[in-house]
Design a protein around this motif. Structure first.
Motif, short mmCIF file in Angstrom:
data_model
loop_
_atom_site.label_atom_id
_atom_site.label_comp_id
_atom_site.label_asym_id
_atom_site.label_seq_id
_atom_site.Cartn_x
_atom_site.Cartn_y
_atom_site.Cartn_z
N LEU A 122 14.44 -5.69 0.85
CA LEU A 122 13.11 -6.08 1.32
C LEU A 122 12.98 -5.67 2.78
N VAL A 174 8.44 -8.61 4.46
CA VAL A 174 7.80 -9.62 3.62
C VAL A 174 6.72 -10.29 4.46
N VAL A 213 5.07 -7.21 -0.01
CA VAL A 213 6.41 -6.75 0.31
C VAL A 213 6.43 -5.23 0.43
N VAL A 228 9.42 -2.32 0.23
CA VAL A 228 10.80 -2.14 -0.23
C VAL A 228 11.35 -0.83 0.32
N VAL A 282 9.91 -7.96 -8.03
CA VAL A 282 9.71 -8.90 -6.93
C VAL A 282 9.27 -10.22 -7.53
N LEU A 327 14.13 -9.95 -4.52
CA LEU A 327 14.07 -8.58 -5.03
C LEU A 327 15.21 -8.41 -6.03
#
Length: 810
Positions: free
Chosen positions: A196, A199, A216, A218, A231, A280
């Motif tokens: 992550l 966030v 989020v 990634v 997620v 995640l």
């Protein structure tokens, strides 16, 4: 994800600059200094005993050589990535101009203390020496200023040309120390597949249903084929999730929470918070996660024009809130000495003073996670400036790019906190452009308006659309002067700079976001920084801890009409402290008496970052000045006071509670000794969240006090100043007894005793007194509770002070 703190084994040595020869010799003989991370050059040199405490005597001036030095922090970093494992080095904060190297490779260069930095070191196994070189932020700022062109600023150094805490370069209450170092944690993070990267969590409240919105970003490791990811967001027994295919790096998840617990500011309801978990996953395994606490509430700024101008009223959960606030500066200039406990102590000062709002001032930092967590838990609303203050700022790169990056990072980091209710573009920059001669200096150069009117609101519309934004503090609607008291937010500094504090009553601001009056710190704090041979208000060391322009002159001119200007140092300190307390009472009571036309009073300031004469009500050692008790009394949920209005004295009752207040008000006119000359009573009903005014039913001569009592609350009104009144200078008897945790000092008055205060720290430096500024009539008693580890309370009663000593018989 495996996260390991990299805080041990660091050393420090100077690289360039005019380092004192004794320090150079010490390091040459003993080798590099042990260094603390997080920490700073200043704290490491202090720990090694190589520099004196800059907060004591005039040592600050002797450390100016640090402004133009370069330093190297070094440690050994052993690496070894397993197959398919990504290894990152994460710096949460570098202060400020740094070059990070591992072995022979430069990982990156930084010039912004308000950002974090992350470096992929997977291919640098087996590791090597990790080196962070810090160069002079001052010299970097001077070079940037030369490239972009000089911009006006309030102080000597070009703090507006580098993204570093502005007050690090000195302010009218703070030292010029210009720290350098790794000021927030450093970690080594090992992970696989994906993590992550960001966030951002927000909440909404519609009726009784709460909504958690999680965005989020990634990052994939790049070390294996992209895999599908999930997620997952959970709270209570509720979950929501979204799938990311192999080519996707961002997602949004929405979790609805029925019968949502509502978060309220203190004094309006409970501070219900919700634990949220973000995970995640890949193939059922958890790769990374975040845990946070958030809350459900609505907030808006009511800014509808009316017959008086344009108001600014905070409305939380559809309830208008009078902002009983304080301005917040960093609690310690050496930031790395702040921890959760010190933040809690400081914010408890605000709570004890009946505050419901803290304004994070723009010359400091994006405040810490601890700060905001504690505000959430305590119900303290937060008005947060972007860290820009009292200067014009270039809108070109590199500053523009740095500002955009830090706003993105910090708003995303903080968006889940329900206590934050306003983002503001900065402090006094709009006003400075209009009032401080900047236009002539700037010509066609950029000065920051593009940030306040365009960049910041655009970013916030993207990142945190549900929270109000102001282009600055102060600010008014477009086309009006930014500090117009009839429109928007207002800063009131004419009173401190050139008027008597009674002039607070001459304006009715819609929302007073800054105003204040100075006084020296407490007696114990003065003793800690001021040598015995410097105990004078005009001594060089005392003046080194008075940073305001003509500060002592303004103190003397402020005292003169009320107490006179004492010649003895202790009396001078007490008179200044009492005068500050009177100013605080006057300003707060005036603002509150005009609710709802005036919707906020945010005092400058709660705290200090070192021992100094300033506007703070809690000094740099954390001791409460007499003005703290004035602020607490004036900010109480219910207040009784007397205020002039339209040429006559008005009885004012403020009821900032959710219940009607029915009370009988007792009004007595006395002589200066406290003998009652006339008495009456008034029955009053004050609706919830409202103010009641009516003419004071008894009036006396200028030297005849009027004492007003209601439900344990007291106000004293007298038109003549203390210096002109024939007060009894010794109006009490005392008795001191030992109690658990300290002492009780009982004061019994035989004549009217005004603003009785026990400055217990003058006898016992660790002493904390529960109350102050108590007014007693003849025959009345009050007991001060003193908390202290000291065992000898015989000298406490001698530290009782009151306003009577400044009278004509004093």
């Amino acid at each position: 994800m495996d996260v390991h703190a990299l805080h041990d084994g660091w050393t420090l040595r100077p690289l360039a600059g005019e380092v004192p020869p004794e320090i150079t010799a010490e390091i040459a003989a003993a080798g590099p200094l042990p260094a603390t991370v997080p920490g700073s050059v200043h704290t490491d040199l202090l720990a090694a005993g190589l520099v004196p405490d800059p907060y004591v005597a005039d040592h600050e001036a002797g450390l100016r050589w640090l402004h133009r030095t370069s330093w190297e922090y070094r440690t050994r970093l052993d690496l070894g990535a397993a197959p398919g494992e990504r290894v990152d080095l994460q710096f949460d904060g570098l202060d400020t101009v740094a070059t990070v190297s591992l072995g022979d490779r430069v990982l990156g260069r930084t010039a912004n203390m308000h950002r974090s930095y992350r470096f992929d070191v997977t291919d640098l196994a087996p590791g090597g020496d990790l080196v962070v070189r810090f160069d002079s932020a001052l010299e970097h700022a001077e070079a940037t200023e030369k490239d972009l062109g000089a911009r006006p600023r309030a102080y000597e150094h070009p703090y507006n040309a580098v993204r570093k805490m502005a007050c690090s370069f000195g302010w009218d209450w703070g030292p010029d120390l210009q720290t350098a170092g790794t000021w927030r944690p450093v970690t080594v993070q090992r992970w696989r597949t994906a993590r992550l990267a960001q966030v951002r969590t927000r909440t909404e409240l519609t009726g009784t249903t709460g909504r958690v919105l999680v965005d989020v970003t990634v990052e994939r490791s790049g070390l294996e084929d992209p895999a599908p990811l999930t997620v997952r967001v959970g709270a209570r027994d509720l979950t929501a999730s979204v799938e990311l295919d192999a080519g996707t790096t961002s997602a949004s998840v929405v979790l609805d929470v029925p019968d949502a617990p509502v978060w309220w500011p203190r004094g309006y309801g409970e501070q219900h918070l919700l634990d949220v978990e973000v995970e995640l996953r890949a193939a059922g395994a958890v790769l990374d996660g975040r845990r946070l606490r958030t809350g459900f509430r609505t907030v808006r700024l009511e800014e509808t024009p009316d017959e008086f101008g344009t108001g600014t009223t905070l409305v939380v959960n559809d309830v208008p809130v009078f902002a009983r606030g304080v301005n917040w500066i960093p609690r310690d200039h050496l930031l790395t000495r702040l921890d959760a406990d010190r933040y809690a102590t400081a914010l408890d000062d605000a709570v004890d003073a009946h505050c419901n709002l803290v304004r994070v001032w723009g010359g400091g930092i994006w405040e810490s996670d601890d700060f905001h967590r504690l505000c959430d838990e305590r119900g303290l609303l937060v008005w947060h400036d972007v860290p820009l203050a009292c200067a014009a700022y270039a809108e070109e790169d590199p500053l523009r790019g740095e500002l955009e990056a830090e706003v993105r990072e910090n708003v995303s980091r903080l968006a889940h906190h329900p206590a934050i209710v306003v983002w503001s573009g900065g402090n006094e920059n709009l006003q400075g452009h209009e009032d401080w001669g900047w236009k002539e200096q700037l010509g066609s150069a950029t000065w920051g308006e593009g940030y306040y009117r365009d960049l910041f609101p655009s970013l916030l519309a993207e990142l945190d659309p549900g929270r109000p934004y102001q282009p600055g503090s102060p600010s008014s609607p477009d086309g009006l002067h930014p500090n117009d008291p009839d429109h928007g937010t207002h800063h009131e500094w004419d009173v401190w700079n050139r008027l008597d504090w009674t002039a607070y009553r001459d304006r009715v601001p819609r929302f007073c976001a800054e105003w204040g009056f100075q006084a020296p710190p407490t007696f114990a704090t003065i003793a800690e920084f001021l040598p015995a041979d410097q105990r004078s208000s005009t001594s060089p060391v005392f003046l080194a801890h008075q940073k305001a322009l003509d500060g002592n002159g303004k103190l003397d001119r402020g005292m003169a009409p009320h107490t006179g200007v004492p010649t003895g140092f202790d009396d001078w300190v007490w008179a200044a402290q009492l005068n500050q307390a009177r100013a605080v009472s006057c300003g707060v009571e005036h603002h509150r008496s005009w609710w709802p036309r005036t919707a906020g009073s945010v005092y400058w300031q709660l705290d200090d970052c070192w021992p100094v004469t300033s506007w703070a009500v809690v000094d740099g050692a954390g001791r409460r000045k007499p003005a703290f008790h004035a602020l607490r009394r004036a900010f109480a949920p219910r207040v009784v006071c007397v205020a002039p209005r339209e040429g006559t004295a008005q009885l004012v009752l403020v009821n900032d509670t959710g219940q009607e207040w029915r009370t009988r008000v007792r009004v007595r006119r006395t002589d200066v000794a406290g003998s009652v000359l006339a008495e009456t009573s008034v029955d009053v009903a004050v609706p919830a969240r409202s103010v009641h005014l009516e003419p004071l039913p008894l009036r006396g001569a200028r030297d005849e006090p009027v004492v007003v009592d209601a439900d344990g609350l007291r106000a004293l009104h007298v038109e003549a100043p203390d210096k002109d009144l024939a007060w009894d200078p010794a109006p009490w008897t005392t008795a001191t007894t030992t109690v658990e945790g300290g002492f009780a000092v009982r004061v019994t008055a035989h004549a009217l005793a005004r603003d009785v205060t026990l400055t217990a720290d003058a006898a016992l430096p660790d002493a904390v007194v529960d109350d102050g500024l108590v007014t007693l009539l003849p025959g009345e008693s009050h007991t001060f509770q003193v908390r202290t580890a000291g065992r000898d309370g015989t000298g406490l009663a001698a530290q009782l002070r009151c306003a009577n000593g400044f009278g004509t018989r004093g």
